[in-house]
Design a protein around this motif. Structure first.
Motif, PDB file in Angstrom:
ATOM      1  N   SER A 190     -10.719   2.161   5.181  1.00  0.00           N
ATOM      2  CA  SER A 190     -10.046   3.579   5.483  1.00  0.00           C
ATOM      3  C   SER A 190     -10.586   4.243   6.566  1.00  0.00           C
ATOM      4  O   SER A 190     -11.716   4.221   6.535  1.00  0.00           O
ATOM      5  N   GLN A 234      -7.018   6.628   2.342  1.00  0.00           N
ATOM      6  CA  GLN A 234      -7.537   5.868   1.379  1.00  0.00           C
ATOM      7  C   GLN A 234      -6.726   4.693   0.819  1.00  0.00           C
ATOM      8  O   GLN A 234      -5.409   5.053   0.817  1.00  0.00           O
ATOM      9  N   ILE A 235      -7.344   3.661   0.393  1.00  0.00           N
ATOM     10  CA  ILE A 235      -6.640   2.646  -0.261  1.00  0.00           C
ATOM     11  C   ILE A 235      -7.236   2.450  -1.590  1.00  0.00           C
ATOM     12  O   ILE A 235      -8.443   2.483  -1.882  1.00  0.00           O
ATOM     13  N   SER A 236      -6.248   2.482  -2.532  1.00  0.00           N
ATOM     14  CA  SER A 236      -6.688   2.331  -3.826  1.00  0.00           C
ATOM     15  C   SER A 236      -7.220   1.106  -4.192  1.00  0.00           C
ATOM     16  O   SER A 236      -6.723  -0.111  -3.616  1.00  0.00           O
ATOM     17  N   GLU A 237      -8.105   0.765  -5.325  1.00  0.00           N
ATOM     18  CA  GLU A 237      -8.578  -0.593  -5.596  1.00  0.00           C
ATOM     19  C   GLU A 237      -7.270  -1.582  -6.022  1.00  0.00           C
ATOM     20  O   GLU A 237      -7.148  -2.640  -5.622  1.00  0.00           O
ATOM     21  N   LYS A 238      -6.443  -0.879  -6.815  1.00  0.00           N
ATOM     22  CA  LYS A 238      -4.960  -1.678  -7.090  1.00  0.00           C
ATOM     23  C   LYS A 238      -4.654  -2.006  -5.774  1.00  0.00           C
ATOM     24  O   LYS A 238      -3.886  -3.140  -5.936  1.00  0.00           O
ATOM     25  N   ALA A 239      -3.978  -1.103  -4.979  1.00  0.00           N
ATOM     26  CA  ALA A 239      -3.505  -1.494  -3.823  1.00  0.00           C
ATOM     27  C   ALA A 239      -4.063  -2.592  -2.950  1.00  0.00           C
ATOM     28  O   ALA A 239      -3.238  -3.456  -2.639  1.00  0.00           O
ATOM     29  N   SER A 240      -5.330  -2.249  -2.855  1.00  0.00           N
ATOM     30  CA  SER A 240      -5.987  -3.391  -2.038  1.00  0.00           C
ATOM     31  C   SER A 240      -6.041  -4.806  -2.980  1.00  0.00           C
ATOM     32  O   SER A 240      -5.949  -5.955  -2.111  1.00  0.00           O
ATOM     33  N   GLN A 241      -6.199  -4.967  -4.142  1.00  0.00           N
ATOM     34  CA  GLN A 241      -6.136  -5.969  -4.806  1.00  0.00           C
ATOM     35  C   GLN A 241      -4.784  -6.627  -4.771  1.00  0.00           C
ATOM     36  O   GLN A 241      -4.718  -7.810  -4.477  1.00  0.00           O
ATOM     37  N   ILE A 298       0.965  -1.278   0.048  1.00  0.00           N
ATOM     38  CA  ILE A 298      -0.013   0.039   0.084  1.00  0.00           C
ATOM     39  C   ILE A 298       0.930   1.266  -0.010  1.00  0.00           C
ATOM     40  O   ILE A 298       1.669   1.604   1.041  1.00  0.00           O
TER      41      ILE A 298
END
Length: 114
Positions: free
Chosen positions: A103, A69-76, A31
């Motif tokens: 978040s 915030q956590i981006s969708e890509k980072a969480s994936q 992340i």
């Protein structure tokens, strides 16, 4: 200020806990802007858990909370890394793991909020 909480229905030996601690310390860097420097971990083993009506299979519920915030890509990307870690270290099949991302807008530390 990330926090990762692990709940599982199996026992985690001290050796496995240390291995998880070390691997999660590296995994949090998936992340952007997060590192082990601010990472807090907790482990709850031997929990009474059921998934799909079954309580016999090894399983885990993992919460990942971060300030901001956590981006969708980072969480994936993080999901893949975490699932690999728990499968390798604890023998939990990826199909028996849930991961929740959260978040957090306000995070308190050292007498004040960020």
């Amino acid at each position: 200020m990330p926090y990762i909480n692990t709940k599982t229905n199996i026992s985690i030996s001290k050796e496995k806990e240390i291995a998880l601690k070390e691997k999660l310390g590296k995994a949090i860097e998936t992340i952007p802007g997060k590192s082990e420097v601010w990472l807090m971990l907790s482990f709850e083993d031997n929990c009474r858990m059921y998934f799909k009506g079954n309580g016999e299979n090894p399983m885990a519920y993992i919460e990942v909370k971060v300030f901001g915030q956590i981006s969708e890509k980072a969480s994936q990307d993080m999901t893949k890394v975490l699932m690999d870690i728990y499968e390798k270290e604890l023998g939990i099949d990826k199909s028996q793991i849930y991961i929740k991302y959260e978040s957090v807008e306000y995070w308190g530390w050292n007498g004040r909020n960020f």
